[in-house]
Structure formats: structure tokens, C-alpha cells
Design an enzyme around this catalytic site. Structure first.
Site, PDB file in Angstrom:
ATOM      1  N   ASP A  96       4.568   2.507   3.181  1.00 61.97           N
ATOM      2  CA  ASP A  96       3.367   2.789   2.403  1.00 61.97           C
ATOM      3  C   ASP A  96       3.002   4.261   2.532  1.00 61.97           C
ATOM      4  OD1 ASP A  96       1.948   3.145   4.741  1.00 61.97           O
ATOM      5  OD2 ASP A  96       0.521   1.534   4.387  1.00 61.97           O
ATOM      6  N   ILE A  97       2.119   4.705   1.659  1.00 64.78           N
ATOM      7  CA  ILE A  97       1.746   6.114   1.570  1.00 64.78           C
ATOM      8  C   ILE A  97       0.697   6.409   2.647  1.00 64.78           C
ATOM      9  CG2 ILE A  97       0.777   7.903   0.074  1.00 64.78           C
ATOM     10  CD1 ILE A  97       1.686   6.099  -2.312  1.00 64.78           C
TER      11      ILE A  97
ATOM     12  N   HIS B 228      -9.011   8.652  -8.325  1.00 59.44           N
ATOM     13  CA  HIS B 228      -8.046   7.576  -8.539  1.00 59.44           C
ATOM     14  C   HIS B 228      -6.986   7.928  -9.582  1.00 59.44           C
ATOM     15  CE1 HIS B 228      -9.820   4.467  -5.992  1.00 59.44           C
ATOM     16  NE2 HIS B 228     -10.998   4.988  -6.313  1.00 59.44           N
TER      17      HIS B 228
ATOM     18  N   ASP C 183      -3.133   7.424  -8.867  1.00 64.06           N
ATOM     19  CA  ASP C 183      -2.183   6.708  -9.720  1.00 64.06           C
ATOM     20  C   ASP C 183      -0.944   7.559  -9.987  1.00 64.06           C
ATOM     21  OD1 ASP C 183      -3.903   4.597  -9.812  1.00 64.06           O
ATOM     22  OD2 ASP C 183      -4.635   4.997 -11.849  1.00 64.06           O
TER      23      ASP C 183
ATOM     24  N   GLU D 233      -0.648   0.599  -1.956  1.00 63.82           N
ATOM     25  CA  GLU D 233       0.263   1.740  -1.784  1.00 63.82           C
ATOM     26  C   GLU D 233       1.540   1.347  -1.054  1.00 63.82           C
ATOM     27  OE1 GLU D 233      -2.692   2.078   1.710  1.00 63.82           O
ATOM     28  OE2 GLU D 233      -2.612   1.228  -0.312  1.00 63.82           O
TER      29      GLU D 233
END
Length: 405
Positions: free
Chosen positions: A277-278, A290, A294, A321
Site C-alpha cells: 500500500d501507499i 483527493h 486519485d 490504497e
């Protein structure tokens, strides 16, 4: 003739005795002769009229027989088109459609060979089908002729091609079989010809205007069916994909993973899995918005998918994420090398926001069956555990699963 008349007069003199009587009898005989002559002429005219009526009846019979043939053919053609229309409402497989079309044309229309080739845009490949009454399989030769370019020029036409006087050896794609008549119908979309319907007769002069209308009707129905199949494929593919990143979504990933781990378990195959995940993605969203978040998700998904495709692997967005990569037939070390390339590519990626370039990093965990994980069903859980160890140890790193974790 004069002698005959004299003899007749002499006979009448002998029998009737006077010239006056003779005249009367001659007149009577003359009248009878004229009456017989007129009757004979009437009979001749009646005979001619009867012959004329007979000829007309023969002609009408032939016309009726021909009309009956046309009606039977029209009925057969309508039946086939109705069958295809009902089939189109349910068929979503191109090969099944082609099988039905070639069988129907061969069985009901009376052609000797029917060939069909269609380009599948989804697979970037051609589908082929050939049916023949000659008792031979011409499919391989048809495919070879197609690949060698012998049918290329017909893909540039937009109207039916007809030849009712085919000489021997005129078309090299007919595999040297006897052909007297041939029709080639292009299957069109808005831009170009993407398929060909080819029908052959051994006899000449077999293709007429009604035949052309029938084959064009079939081609139009094929076009509708192909469009339906393509639309269904797109919708089906959309159902598998994440709406934002366009990589596989969680539901489809779970289905793939289930099939792959069952295959690995039953057939003793290697299967590896990575989860990442980020790092600090919430902070990214809170700081830059946001929309920028995205954009980050899309970029990371694109990078991951690029390396997954190169290495025969599968990538999907697992949620938020988090991303999952599945590596069929890849060992732990092979999966690690791929993830290392993805990790380095993401780190090097600088994402612009206004006047700033933002760096993004990821935390990853990798596990593998049967090298570390003894039950393939547990791969995702063990990779998730390894990923949290990466996070707990400073983020931005790859943790390889081991028996001590």
C-alpha cells in the site's frame, strides 16, 4: 382428272339416266365436299388451338415449378434468418455463431462450400470456419491462404463480389476444388471490412439477386451478433475492473486467487503473492486533495500493471490504497525481483502538484507457496502480515515472508 370426271358422269348417266339428274347429283356432291373441306379446316384450326393451349400449359407448368423452387428457397432462407435472429438474442460466442451460420447455409441453401472469417478486436485475432459437402477438411488450407495474403484484396471491398463463370484454377484460395459460381460478401462495420462470408457452387450461374440479398441479410445479422458479443465482453471486462485505476477489482482478484491457489494445491505448482500500500496516503489526500490522490493511485496502478503484464502476473486494487500482485509459477525470489523493479520505478516517479514534485513510496510484503506458506489459501494473510512489518520498520521497504514471521 378429266378422265375421272367423264367416268363419274358416265356412271351417273347409267344410274340416273338424265343430264338434269346428273347436275343435281354433282351439286349435292360438291356441297358435301365443300362441307367436308370446311370441317377439315375447322379441325385443323382446332388442332392448332389445342396445341397452343398445350404449349401454354407446359409453359405455365414450368413457370409454376420455377416459382415453387423460388418459394422453397425463399422459405428456407427466411427460416435460416429467423433461426439466426433467435440465436443472436442469446449467443455471445463468435465460434458458436460461425458454426451455426456455415451449417445453415450449407444445409438449406445448397452451396457446396461455405467459408467464414471474422476478425476479433478483443483478441486481436481471426476466427475461421469452413464447411463443405466435398467430404474434405479445407480449414487448414483456408487459414494458410488467409495468412499468406491471398484474400487480402477482398478485405478492401464494401460490396458483394460475384463470379458466375469461374474457370478452373482462377482462385488460388479454393484449394483446387471445382467451383462454377462464387460470391464473397464483406462483413462491415462503420470503418472497414472485418470479415468475409464466401459461398461456392460447383455449377455456373448460381448466384442471382435474391441470393445476394439473402447473403447480405446474413452478413448484417452476423454484424449485429458480433457487436452484441463485443459489447458483452466490454461490460464483462468493466465488471472485473476497478473504476478508478482500471486494474482488476477486489471481487475479481478473489475469484482469480481462489482458482490459482486450488490449481497450485492440486497440481503442486508454485504460487507467490505480494501486497503493498501507499505510505501515508491519508496525508497525501489531506495535504494535496483527493483529486491528486486519485492521480497517485492511477500512476501506481499503471506502473504495477506494466510490470505484471511483462512477467505474466496479475495486479489488482484490493481496497483503498492497497494493491495485490499474484505471481503464478513464480518463486519467492522471482516475485521479489519483480516487486523490486516496481518499487524502484514508483520511487523514481515524481508527481507534479502545482509547482511541487511529490515523491511517493510503498510498503510491501511477499509470501510464496509452498516455499514459505504451506497452505496456498493463507498466502494473502501472510503477505499482509509481511507488509505490516515493512510499515512497522520505517515504511518504504519490501519484507519477504519467512517461517519466523
Amino acid at each position: 382428272m378429266l378422265q375421272i370426271i367423264i367416268v363419274i358422269i358416265g356412271v351417273f348417266i347409267i344410274f340416273y339416266g338424265s343430264t338434269e339428274d346428273l347436275k343435281n347429283q354433282v351439286n349435292i356432291q360438291k356441297k358435301l365436299w365443300l362441307k367436308a373441306k370446311n370441317k377439315n379446316e375447322e379441325l385443323v384450326v382446332s388442332g392448332q388451338q389445342i396445341q397452343l393451349v398445350h404449349d401454354q400449359l407446359v409453359k405455365q407448368k414450368m413457370e409454376l415449378e420455377e416459382a415453387n423452387k423460388r418459394l422453397n428457397r425463399f422459405t428456407a432462407e427466411m427460416y435460416i434468418q429467423n433461426e439466426l435472429l433467435s440465436y443472436i438474442s442469446s449467443v455471445l460466442d463468435i465460434d458458436e455463431l460461425m458454426e451455426l451460420v456455415t451449417d445453415s447455409i450449407l444445409g438449406a441453401i445448397g452451396v457446396d462450400t461455405c467459408s467464414l472469417v471474422i476478425y476479433d478486436v478483443n483478441l486481436n485475432a481471426y476466427h475461421y470456419k469452413v464447411k463443405s459437402t466435398h467430404g474434405k477438411d479445407y480449414l487448414k488450407s483456408f487459414i494458410d491462404n488467409m495468412k499468406s495474403g491471398k484474400l487480402d484484396k477482398y478485405f478492401s471491398i464494401r460490396d458483394p463480389y460475384i463470379d458466375n463463370e469461374v474457370s478452373k484454377g482462377k482462385y488460388d484460395f479454393t484449394s483446387k476444388r471445382d467451383v462454377g459460381s462464387i460470391v464473397i460478401i464483406p462483413i462491415l462495420n462503420d470503418k472497414n471490412t472485418y470479415g468475409l462470408l464466401i459461398a461456392e457452387h460447383t455449377s455456373t450461374q448460381m448466384i442471382n439477386e435474391n441470393s445476394i440479398q439473402f447473403f447480405q441479410g446474413i452478413a448484417n445479422q452476423i454484424n449485429i451478433a458480433i457487436n452484441n458479443a463485443n459489447l458483452y465482453t466490454k461490460m464483462e471486462e468493466m465488471a472485473k475492473r476497478d473504476g478508478l485505476t482500471c486494474v482488476y477489482n477486489r471481487n475479481y482478484l478473489q475469484k482469480i486467487f481462489h482458482d490459482l491457489y486450488e490449481d497450485a494445491r492440486i497440481n503442486k505448482k508454485v504460487l507467490s503473492l505480494a501486497l503493498f500500500d501507499i505510505d501515508k496516503f491519508k496525508k497525501v489526500n489531506d495535504t494535496y486533495g483527493h483529486i491528486f490522490g486519485d492521480q497517485v493511485l492511477k500512476i501506481i496502478a499503471n506502473i504495477s500493471e506494466k510490470y505484471a503484464n511483462i512477467n505474466g502476473s496479475i495486479v489488482g486494487r484490493y481496497g483503498g490504497e492497497e494493491f495485490v500482485l499474484i505471481f503464478p509459477n513464480k518463486t519467492l525470489d522471482e516475485a521479489y525481483k519483480i516487486m523490486k523493479e516496481i518499487h524502484n520505478s514508483i520511487i523514481k516517479q515524481k508527481i507534479a502538484h502545482d509547482d511541487k514534485l511529490i515523491n511517493i513510496n510503498i510498503s510491501t510484503g511477499i509470501s510464496s507457496y509452498p516455499e514459505v506458506c504451506k497452505n496456498p489459501k493463507d498466502l494473502l494473510k501472510r503477505a499482509d502480515n509481511a507488509m505490516y512489518i515493512s510499515k512497522a520498520n520505517g515504511r518504504g521497504r519490501i519484507t519477504i515472508d519467512n517461517i519466523n514471521l
